[in-house]
Design a protein around this motif. Sequence first.
Motif, PDB file in Angstrom:
ATOM      1  N   HIS A 193       0.894  -1.263   0.030  1.00  0.00           N
ATOM      2  CA  HIS A 193      -0.021  -0.064  -0.053  1.00  0.00           C
ATOM      3  C   HIS A 193       0.880   1.233  -0.069  1.00  0.00           C
ATOM      4  O   HIS A 193       0.293   2.087   0.448  1.00  0.00           O
ATOM      5  N   HIS A 194       1.957   1.160  -0.384  1.00  0.00           N
ATOM      6  CA  HIS A 194       3.049   2.073  -0.804  1.00  0.00           C
ATOM      7  C   HIS A 194       2.859   2.822  -2.157  1.00  0.00           C
ATOM      8  O   HIS A 194       3.572   3.806  -2.482  1.00  0.00           O
ATOM      9  N   GLY A 195       2.227   2.155  -3.059  1.00  0.00           N
ATOM     10  CA  GLY A 195       2.128   2.491  -4.155  1.00  0.00           C
ATOM     11  C   GLY A 195       0.821   1.733  -4.934  1.00  0.00           C
ATOM     12  O   GLY A 195      -0.071   1.118  -4.165  1.00  0.00           O
ATOM     13  N   ALA A 196       0.278   2.357  -6.199  1.00  0.00           N
ATOM     14  CA  ALA A 196      -0.687   1.862  -6.673  1.00  0.00           C
ATOM     15  C   ALA A 196      -0.500   1.828  -8.201  1.00  0.00           C
ATOM     16  O   ALA A 196       0.080   2.570  -8.810  1.00  0.00           O
ATOM     17  N   TRP A 197      -1.050   0.876  -9.115  1.00  0.00           N
ATOM     18  CA  TRP A 197      -1.200   0.680 -10.356  1.00  0.00           C
ATOM     19  C   TRP A 197      -2.592   1.323 -10.922  1.00  0.00           C
ATOM     20  O   TRP A 197      -3.664   0.541 -10.387  1.00  0.00           O
ATOM     21  N   VAL A 198      -2.511   2.138 -11.805  1.00  0.00           N
ATOM     22  CA  VAL A 198      -3.601   2.728 -12.322  1.00  0.00           C
ATOM     23  C   VAL A 198      -3.590   2.456 -13.916  1.00  0.00           C
ATOM     24  O   VAL A 198      -2.645   2.602 -14.593  1.00  0.00           O
ATOM     25  N   ASN A 199      -4.768   2.550 -14.337  1.00  0.00           N
ATOM     26  CA  ASN A 199      -4.749   2.780 -16.126  1.00  0.00           C
ATOM     27  C   ASN A 199      -4.946   4.076 -16.533  1.00  0.00           C
ATOM     28  O   ASN A 199      -5.098   5.118 -15.614  1.00  0.00           O
TER      29      ASN A 199
END
Length: 553
Positions: free
Chosen positions: A150-156
């Motif tokens: 939860h220190h990063g996120a993958w987004v489109n």
Amino acid sequence: MSHPPAPGSADLVLTGGPVHTVDPARSRATSVAVRGGRIVAVGHDEVRELIGPRTEVVDLAGKLLLPGFQDAHVHPMGAGLELGLCHLGDTTDADAYLRRIAAYAREHPGVEWITGGGWSLESFPGGSPTAAALDAIVPDRPVFLPNRDHHGAWVNSRALERAGIDARTPDPADGRIERDAAGNPTGMLQEGAVHLVGRLVPDPTPQEQLAGLLRAQAVLHSHGVTAWQDAIVGTYANLTDPAPAYLTALDRGLLTARVVGALWWDRERGAEQIGELVARREELSRDRFRTGTVKIMQDGIAENHTAAMLSPYLTGCGCASDNSGISFVEPGELRKYVTELDAHGFQVHFHALGDRAVREALDAVEAARAANGNRDTRHHLAHLQVVHPADLPRFRALGASANLQMLWAAHEPQMDELTLPFLGAERGAWQYPFGDLLRAGATLAAGSDWPVSSPDPLQAIHVAVNRVSPEAPGDTPAFFPEQRLDLGTAIAAYTAGSAHVNHLDDVTGSITVGKAADLVVLDRDPFAGPPEEIAATRVLTTFVEGRRVHTGA
């Protein structure tokens, strides 16, 4: 000497041991009696005198009885919610992620956002997946998937468009937007940049929040966990405040665990929030849920080079970079805030991974001790991935507990490919110094950080003892084996140590007369087998105050 049986028959007697009490005065017994939710006798055959016509008798048949485990750093509601969404946490296969995301999108055509998460950094080159991969399977709806820590996120691309993120968007002070050579966002957001998109994701409904919390409680009880410290109570990035769900569960008689909630410190604000935290403590604390702790996240993580280090990270060629990570709270201000929180009787729960963050947290505790004296606030530092050797004795001197995430102290791809090459040999050897902390006299507690990693204490204890992951091939070398803990010490950290941190040591954490009957029955005695088989141990039954909250198959 045996504890003499109390007069009158018991409600419950567990006999036929072994019983590992985590009581230094008497470490082993074979029988325990419980009445009214409390332990009334610990010993051997004499305890059987308390068996009456209505006493439930549990034949341990050689299986080990322990105090209930206590998780000193966990995020239950978030984990429970994630399990009900697009859950990616049980694999590291990048293709499997894409298949699962596509299937979830097909099966939920009316969902505005595709969210969930739990993917692993090791699954992608440099730990950085792309929006393009998501665009190919979900082009029409925004996708927001935090990674397992939860220190990063993958987004489109649709999510980036919704947030207005493009090549001209500056990085926030506490985060980073990953970009291609032309400066365009690639689809990976780090630390504070996660919030740029996460704030747009609709909050779960109160019913969904309660369901997530109860789902998580059942999972934790299935692993023998009877108490925990929720490491974020408040609103942070895409995480919803779990406090209302806890209160609802209390009101409905559904909260069976003992919970300490760590109130979130908003790092974009300062000391003006302390009065609000005092008010929240009074508003929220009751019965099995107490909020006398404040959580301060001082740095990020080593894999994305946001953990705060005393010297710069190395580059791919082994040269020093210009990046030493991020201290989210300015160190001078941190000392002031912690001193004031300590004066108000708050425990401070620090997220401190890098050696600079660890030092800054210890400096803050030292400032509080100098100003306020040695109050019983029991501050603790979680994660402790890199600790400078000079700071090891300060834990004992300052009364600061070491909150260990034991499962992480092993060779695995995230460590070997994304961490060790960028720390260097000397600093890499300072990682997870469990043995050195013990030898320096630190109080050890333990937690899982679930959903970042498994909530199973026995998996973590296996790594603490072996310094090898349970899933690792047989020829995998131990990760700095001089930092191993013995089995009894590792269990004590996950029981009495965490009870100390949680201010629950007067009622739980060991099997002694007068304490609550928070107990766990294992399917074997791991002390009797080789250390390489500790992780094969399973929980059969979990009790809270003598009442079953989990029974295995």
